[in-house]
Design an enzyme around this catalytic site. Structure first.
Site: not given
Ligand code: NAD
Length: 365
Positions: A129, A196, A230, A254
């Site tokens: 972002y 991740k 995930d 987000d």
């Protein structure tokens, strides 16, 4: 302040699309609690372009810096072109580094779940972002590709666009600390860091290392665990009741905010706050839903509950409790609610945005 004698000063940024409808609904509900607020209206987004030729005029930032508290309707961000998101600019310029999004099931809302009480804490200032992007085809992008290939030894297709993901120790530690402090203050049990780091070993790896380090300081008081993003998405869909406070870097935050809003019945009821060290800006999770602009149709709950978060920030706890309870009662009764809260979305008895706000106000009295 916590007193009805003195007036709080609050910047009101109505926003665009459905923004003005939902923020004015929230404003009248907040006023109806009896808490004295002097509102300072500031335009940003499409209305500001039309009036001042700037999407985020300097006076908006000045007003929030002065008043320290703001409430904002959603603002359109063009996809793939045009100006940078006003929302992102505001959060970055004011260093509102913590995005807080409580997702609690409200009785009467139709959802697939029976027991959801999650809080999403999203880092607001960095990650993908940050806006560090290089357009496909430009010379500087080709130069960047050359530099990155040389430094990493990995080849990059020369027709690529490039985005940069900065993750810092300072921003990671302060957001995780915010999540733990929030957990303590609000009697929560557990913080889960989401990442991740198995693939992005440097960026997400750093976030995770910082999270573990901060968690050590809260050992014995708040439980800590981490999940790969995930897997987290699947777990949230299958067994959301296992989770409590989630802390995430910006982009995952987000995406999972909308997922969690879906768990509690949709974007129409999910409130949010952007909080810095000495100021805060309150806004719904949802966007400006342009197709509904000017229809007086959408649900004002997300903005009203963002107003509840604002009242708590202003230490007006009793007013916040009353407004929250009145909103929940109206939803539970299911009569004076917008189309999205009816069992059948085409139910002709659904009321408009302002009528739902009026029903909540009537409950307050
Ligand atoms: P959106 O949240 O505006 O709308 C998606 C869908 O969710 C709508 O079509 C509607 O069906 C539903 N919805 C949203 N708010 C609702 C409400 N209050 N009541 C009932 N239903 C509601 O998402 P989008 O269409 O992806 O984005 C539209 C614009 O908003 C884009 O320009 C985007 O960049 C911007 N946006 C702004 C913010 C913000 O201001 N903080 C946040 C997200 C998106």
């Amino acid at each position: 302040m916590g007193s009805c004698e003195l007036s709080h000063k609050v910047t009101l940024i109505p926003g665009d699309g459905i923004g003005r409808e939902v923020s004015l609904a929230a404003q009248k509900c907040i006023d109806a609690t009896g808490v004295k607020i002097t509102w300072e209206e500031q335009l940003a987004g499409e209305e500001a372009i039309a009036k001042y030729g700037a999407v985020l005029p300097a006076q908006v930032l000045d007003s929030v810096r002065k008043n320290k508290v703001a409430i904002k309707g959603p603002i359109i961000t063009p996809v793939g072109k045009g100006f940078r998101s006003v929302n992102v600019q505001l959060r970055k310029a004011l260093d509102l580094y913590a995005c807080l999004r409580p997702c609690k099931l409200i009785k009467g809302v139709k959802t697939r779940y029976t027991n959801i009480d999650l809080v999403v804490v999203r880092e607001n200032t960095e990650d993908l972002y940050a806006g560090i992007e290089f357009s496909q085809g430009l010379k500087r992008t080709k130069d960047m590709i050359g530099y990155l290939e040389e430094q990493s030894g990995i080849s990059i297709k020369d027709d690529s666009a490039i985005g940069i993901k900065p993750i810092s120790i300072s921003a990671s530690k302060r957001i995780v600390k915010f999540a733990f402090d929030y957990a303590i203050k609000n009697n929560r049990k557990k913080v889960t860091a989401v990442h991740k780091a198995n693939i992005m070993k440097e960026t997400d790896g750093l976030f995770l290392r910082c999270a573990r380090e901060v968690a050590e300081q809260y050992k014995g008081r708040i439980e800590f665990e981490d999940r790969i993003v995930d897997n987290m998405c699947m777990q949230l869909v299958q067994k959301p009741e296992l989770y409590d406070v989630l802390v995430l870097p910006n982009l995952y935050g987000d995406i999972l905010s909308d997922l969690c809003a879906g768990l509690i019945g949709g974007l129409g009821i999910a409130p949010g706050a952007n909080i810095g060290d000495n100021m805060a800006l309150f806004e719904a999770v949802h966007g400006s839903a342009p197709k509904y602009a000017g229809t007086n149709k959408v649900n004002p709950t997300a903005m009203i509950l963002s107003g509840v978060l604002m009242l708590r920030y202003l230490k007006e706890e009793a007013a916040a409790d009353r407004l929250e309870k009145a909103t929940e009662e109206i939803i539970a009764e299911g009569k004076y609610v917008t189309y999205d809260l009816k069992k059948d979305r085409n139910d002709p008895t659904a009321v408009g945005t302002s009528q739902m706000a009026d029903a909540i106000i009537a409950k307050l009295k």
